[in-house]
Design an enzyme around this catalytic site. Structure first.
Site, short mmCIF file in Angstrom:
data_model
loop_
_atom_site.label_atom_id
_atom_site.label_comp_id
_atom_site.label_asym_id
_atom_site.label_seq_id
_atom_site.Cartn_x
_atom_site.Cartn_y
_atom_site.Cartn_z
N GLU A 40 11.10 0.13 -0.41
CA GLU A 40 9.84 0.35 0.32
C GLU A 40 9.56 1.84 0.48
O GLU A 40 10.41 2.59 0.97
CB GLU A 40 9.92 -0.32 1.70
CG GLU A 40 8.70 -0.11 2.58
CD GLU A 40 7.42 -0.71 2.00
OE1 GLU A 40 7.49 -1.79 1.41
OE2 GLU A 40 6.36 -0.05 2.15
N THR A 82 2.67 -3.53 -1.58
CA THR A 82 4.01 -3.86 -2.05
C THR A 82 3.99 -5.03 -3.02
O THR A 82 4.72 -5.06 -4.00
CB THR A 82 4.91 -4.17 -0.84
OG1 THR A 82 4.99 -2.98 -0.05
CG2 THR A 82 6.28 -4.60 -1.24
N HIS A 195 9.58 1.10 5.98
CA HIS A 195 8.16 0.78 5.94
C HIS A 195 7.39 1.66 6.92
O HIS A 195 7.87 1.96 8.01
CB HIS A 195 7.94 -0.70 6.26
CG HIS A 195 6.56 -1.20 5.98
ND1 HIS A 195 5.49 -0.97 6.80
CD2 HIS A 195 6.06 -1.88 4.93
CE1 HIS A 195 4.39 -1.49 6.29
NE2 HIS A 195 4.70 -2.06 5.15
N ASP A 255 8.34 1.30 -4.58
CA ASP A 255 7.18 0.40 -4.78
C ASP A 255 5.87 1.17 -4.82
O ASP A 255 5.01 0.92 -5.68
CB ASP A 255 7.14 -0.70 -3.72
CG ASP A 255 7.05 -0.17 -2.29
OD1 ASP A 255 6.90 -1.00 -1.37
OD2 ASP A 255 7.12 1.07 -2.10
N HIS A 256 5.70 2.08 -3.90
CA HIS A 256 4.42 2.83 -3.87
C HIS A 256 4.61 4.12 -3.08
O HIS A 256 5.71 4.39 -2.57
CB HIS A 256 3.33 1.96 -3.23
CG HIS A 256 3.70 1.37 -1.90
ND1 HIS A 256 4.01 2.16 -0.79
CD2 HIS A 256 3.87 0.10 -1.50
CE1 HIS A 256 4.31 1.37 0.22
NE2 HIS A 256 4.24 0.12 -0.18
C1 GP9 Z 1 6.71 -6.72 4.23
C2 GP9 Z 1 6.41 -5.58 3.31
C3 GP9 Z 1 4.92 -5.36 3.20
O1 GP9 Z 1 6.80 -7.91 3.51
O2 GP9 Z 1 6.97 -5.82 2.02
O3 GP9 Z 1 4.74 -4.19 2.52
P1 GP9 Z 1 3.31 -3.46 2.39
O4 GP9 Z 1 2.52 -4.17 1.30
O5 GP9 Z 1 2.64 -3.57 3.74
O6 GP9 Z 1 3.66 -2.05 2.02
#
Ligand code: GP9
Length: 409
Positions: A40, A82, A195, A255-256
């Site tokens: 994340e 995500t 996150h 992821d981003h």
């Molecule tokens: C919780 C998280 C959400 O499931 O993976 O990520 P997000 O799309 O809010 O970055």
């Protein structure tokens, strides 16, 4: 229309024709386990960086030294956040122009990475500690051929940080579970603790000394990603100590982005960038991709441009799966002479240029020197065609039809 379908089929046929006969690393890890860890908000600028003399990501830095490391791998997610990263990595199709595939097209036929490996006899498990219905994962994952979705309901909530179970406990419980399932397996792990808004600094075990950034947005992010790195270090140490690294490919990617554009000046200050203009901003929208092969095979940095779209073809090659009849938009980054990362808004970065298409501006990638965008006319046309093909495939559920066409070539 039939004509449009014919054009799409031809596009894939011509794309496969460019694949070299001899593929580097084809089958290097055939029959081995695959653990893919989507971290994340792991943005590339923290890799190899120190603050107050301390490494931000010491465990990832150590892993990179013995892995294949793609240092020009860009964030290609869009409105699906995500879940777009999960879709990109496991389907090699672009995110949607609006909305999230996970929400809008969960029922499509997908020939995903888990499906391709399942055909090779792999058990497939998706693992994430948040509630299973978020991003419609409980519907989408089975339809992407994950046999099992190991989620919040399977996990003991013994350590909560921020949104949910801590990464360290998630990794511990997930690894305990993996030791009980048949091999070979593909385990897709999605982390959580780092996150946004990164404000759980009091919960981390060994806080990172961020100096005068303490309590600021950037300081909180660095502490959060340092914790995520510490948790990854626990996982890697266990895999090594329990002899699992010898028969497992470990892939780690972000992821981003972590820092949104409204906080670009905080990023500029950290990186000592005087002018965080759009060229510099897009240039830093990178996430790391690290692929560790048993025996540290192929270790080294690679500068080819790429993004989430390229994960599946690159991994399939390593796992010894012939992807020529699988409709993937991405490239095998170990066997492509050129690379290109495409963002859903039409910006793209290739090995030489960075193109802010919608803004009518292009730059030489390394120097930032303005470059006549009219010289990139073909690249821009190709990019728009790729985004259009991918959108049509998803909107019209065309994967099975294209695969059948490619199988008969
Ligand atoms: C919780 C998280 C959400 O499931 O993976 O990520 P997000 O799309 O809010 O970055």
């Amino acid at each position: 229309s039939d004509d449009e379908k014919a054009k799409i089929n031809t596009w894939f046929k011509e794309k496969q024709a460019y694949m070299p006969d001899k593929l580097e690393y084809f089958g290097a890890a055939k029959g081995k386990n695959l653990i893919a860890i989507q971290v994340e908000a792991l943005q590339e600028f923290v890799i190899g960086r120190k603050i107050n003399g301390n490494e931000i990501t010491p465990n990832l830095n150590r892993l990179i030294n013995k892995s294949i490391y793609f240092e020009n791998y860009f964030c290609e997610t869009a409105a699906g956040g995500t879940s777009d990263a999960e879709f990109l990595a496991n389907n090699s199709l672009y995110p949607l122009k609006t909305g999230a595939v996970f929400m809008k097209y969960p029922g499509n036929y997908y020939f995903s990475l888990p499906k391709a490996l399942k055909e090779q006899g792999y058990a497939t498990v998706a693992m994430h500690a948040y509630k299973p219905g978020f991003w419609n994962r409980s519907v989408m994952y089975p339809n992407m051929s994950f046999d099992k979705f190991f989620n919040k309901n399977d996990l003991i909530p013994d350590e909560i940080i921020g949104m949910g179970l801590s990464d360290k406990s998630f990794f511990r419980q997930s690894l305990d579970y993996l030791k009980t399932i048949k091999e070979p397996y593909y385990a897709f792990m999605v982390t959580l603790t780092s996150h946004y808004p990164y404000d759980n600094t009091e919960s981390y075990h060994k806080a990172l000394d961020v100096g005068d950034l303490k309590g600021a947005f950037m300081g909180n992010y660095l502490e959060a990603i340092h914790y995520a790195d510490e948790s990854l270090g626990y996982l890697i140490d266990r895999l090594e100590k329990e002899g699992m690294m010898d028969n497992t490919v470990v892939a780690v990617y972000g992821d981003h982005y972590a820092v949104s554009k409204d906080k670009k000046n905080e990023l500029a200050r950290l990186l000592n960038i005087d002018d965080m203009n759009d060229y510099m901003w897009v240039k830093h929208q990178k996430v790391p991709l690290i692929i560790h092969l048993p025996g540290d095979e192929g270790a080294g940095r690679r500068s080819i441009a790429g993004g989430g779209l390229d994960f599946m073809p690159t991994i399939l090659n390593i796992m010894g799966v012939d992807g020529r009849a699988i409709p993937m938009m991405g490239r095998d980054l170990l066997n492509s002479p050129h690379g290109m990362a495409v963002m859903r808004n039409g910006y793209f970065i290739d090995d030489d240029y960075l193109c802010l298409t919608a803004d009518g501006a292009a730059f030489k990638l390394d120097s930032g020197e303005p470059y006549p965008i009219e010289n990139l006319k073909k690249e821009i046309e190709d990019m728009h065609m790729e985004l259009d093909i991918s959108e049509k495939i998803i909107e019209n559920d065309l994967i099975e039809e294209i695969r059948n066409y490619l199988l008969n070539q």
